[in-house]
Design an enzyme around this catalytic site. Sequence first.
Site, PDB file in Angstrom:
ATOM      1  N   ARG A   8      19.239   0.066  18.526  1.00  0.00           N
ATOM      2  CA  ARG A   8      17.843  -0.212  18.833  1.00  0.00           C
ATOM      3  C   ARG A   8      17.786  -1.297  19.896  1.00  0.00           C
ATOM      4  O   ARG A   8      18.661  -2.158  19.956  1.00  0.00           O
ATOM      5  CB  ARG A   8      17.085  -0.724  17.605  1.00  0.00           C
ATOM      6  CG  ARG A   8      17.167   0.116  16.347  1.00  0.00           C
ATOM      7  CD  ARG A   8      16.264  -0.528  15.303  1.00  0.00           C
ATOM      8  NE  ARG A   8      16.361   0.103  14.007  1.00  0.00           N
ATOM      9  CZ  ARG A   8      16.847  -0.486  12.913  1.00  0.00           C
ATOM     10  NH1 ARG A   8      17.290  -1.735  12.980  1.00  0.00           N
ATOM     11  NH2 ARG A   8      16.871   0.144  11.762  1.00  0.00           N
ATOM     12  N   CYS A   9      16.727  -1.312  20.682  1.00  0.00           N
ATOM     13  CA  CYS A   9      16.538  -2.433  21.599  1.00  0.00           C
ATOM     14  C   CYS A   9      16.293  -3.713  20.814  1.00  0.00           C
ATOM     15  O   CYS A   9      16.553  -4.817  21.316  1.00  0.00           O
ATOM     16  CB  CYS A   9      15.393  -2.156  22.568  1.00  0.00           C
ATOM     17  SG  CYS A   9      13.820  -1.795  21.766  1.00  0.00           S
TER      18      CYS A   9
END
Length: 511
Positions: free
Chosen positions: A283-284
């Site tokens: 995930r960012c």
Amino acid sequence: MTFTSVVNGSATIGSRTVASTNPARLEEVVGEVSYGDRDTFVGAAEAARKAQASWADVPAPVRGRAIAHIGRLVEDNAEALARLVTAEIGKPYAEALGEVREIVDTCDFFLGEGRRLYGQTVPSEMADKQLFTFRKPVGTVAVITAGNFPVAVPSWYIVPALLAGNTIVWKPADYSPVVSNAFFELFVRGGGLPDGVLNLVHCDGPDTFAGLERSLQQGLIDKVGFTGSSAVGREIGALTGRHLQTACLELGGKNPLVVTPSADLDLAVEGALFSGFGTAGQRCTSLGTVIVHESVHDEFLSRFTAAVSAARVGDPTQDVLMGPLLDAKFAERYEEFLGWIQPHHTVVGPRGRIGADNPRDGFVGDAAAGLFYHPVVVDGVRPGDRIFDEETFGPIVGVTTYRTLDEAIELANAPGYGLSSSIYTTDPKDAFTFRDRIGAGMVSINNSTSGAEAHLPFGGNGKSGNGSRQSGIWVLDQFTRWQSVNWDYSGRLQKAQMDTVELTPDTTYRL
């Protein structure tokens, strides 16, 4: 079945066909996608441009009802769409279902915004004159998204852009084409969208950039939204800047999690586990570095590594913390990140690809079938280490220590990203100090670095973005432009700042 680009309501066959496989079972083909090229992108931009004026003429509350219908159709197909997300990118089913729910939440929120695209009535400094402001759609929008959230993140762009009266060219990730087509069909059918309002383009990165460049040169694209790496974001930002545009950039992160002496350590461990290894760390907003006070470092590390060792890893259709990496290119890159581990670092447990020669206790399913990797905790990281300074997209978390909160905040800000952050504390002063001085666009207190709600602004600063925000009412500033209107009904020319009415106070009066 072969999935294609859809331009102006018609399937567009490309020059080559590529198989999309399940990263948990590499021999399983989820579907085949026909790849277009730069001309496909430009053709989609032309179709969107042609359709924009008539879509903007649809009253905003009606566009809002279209968004509501999309939300209901997605809700009715939530389980099927989540299963497809799991099959194509290997995201555990529970997470995939939560991601689909984000689409529904976004649609539910923006239904109401169709009746709240408010302007203002502003008092004038002149008599017989009224001032107004209005929101106007920016026009034609290019949306380019990553595949780690193949349906939630596109909805963050597409829903508000449609609501505001824009038309769209959407280019999804090349490793999630099948779920992208399913998402597209739900939106077009659920919203009853006219041809050309939403266009889907499958092409590779170089063709996407070339098509976007041509579309900007020809005046076909008015706004670009991009979710992906900081490196590509810089290129997109530079390209749009040459055309006097500001892209909406949602980029990578090196998200810190601070553990203070007063923290509930069990809660901090739970938050770090999900932050670092949910979606296999892809995930960012995934946790980059745990910054833990020296007085609780040993106890936290002991509990954290025990939790990582006990976590269920494997088949994403089962109840697991993490499944495979998204795609072979991410697996290759992740192995490069493992090469950043230095002699002064301490790694507890195995690392690398899980298999017969590198097993994981309690693995769920067949490790040899997919792109499964051990979750890794690296203690002793410090500024100057690549593993501390740079985003590591995968299941690897660094740990470092601090003495004072000032030092912790300095360490948290040091990598230069500014997306998400977290602090675990029961001291309100620590919480408020951290909130005030952290450079991240999003702050969690006693919660993970991951997760946002549809009515909060999402986005970052520094290497994580250019300050633009998604979600909530704030994203409307990305997809609308303010128009000011002055209406003079005095019957004569009134010149602002020259003909204003002035009162004449008596400044000499004394009691």
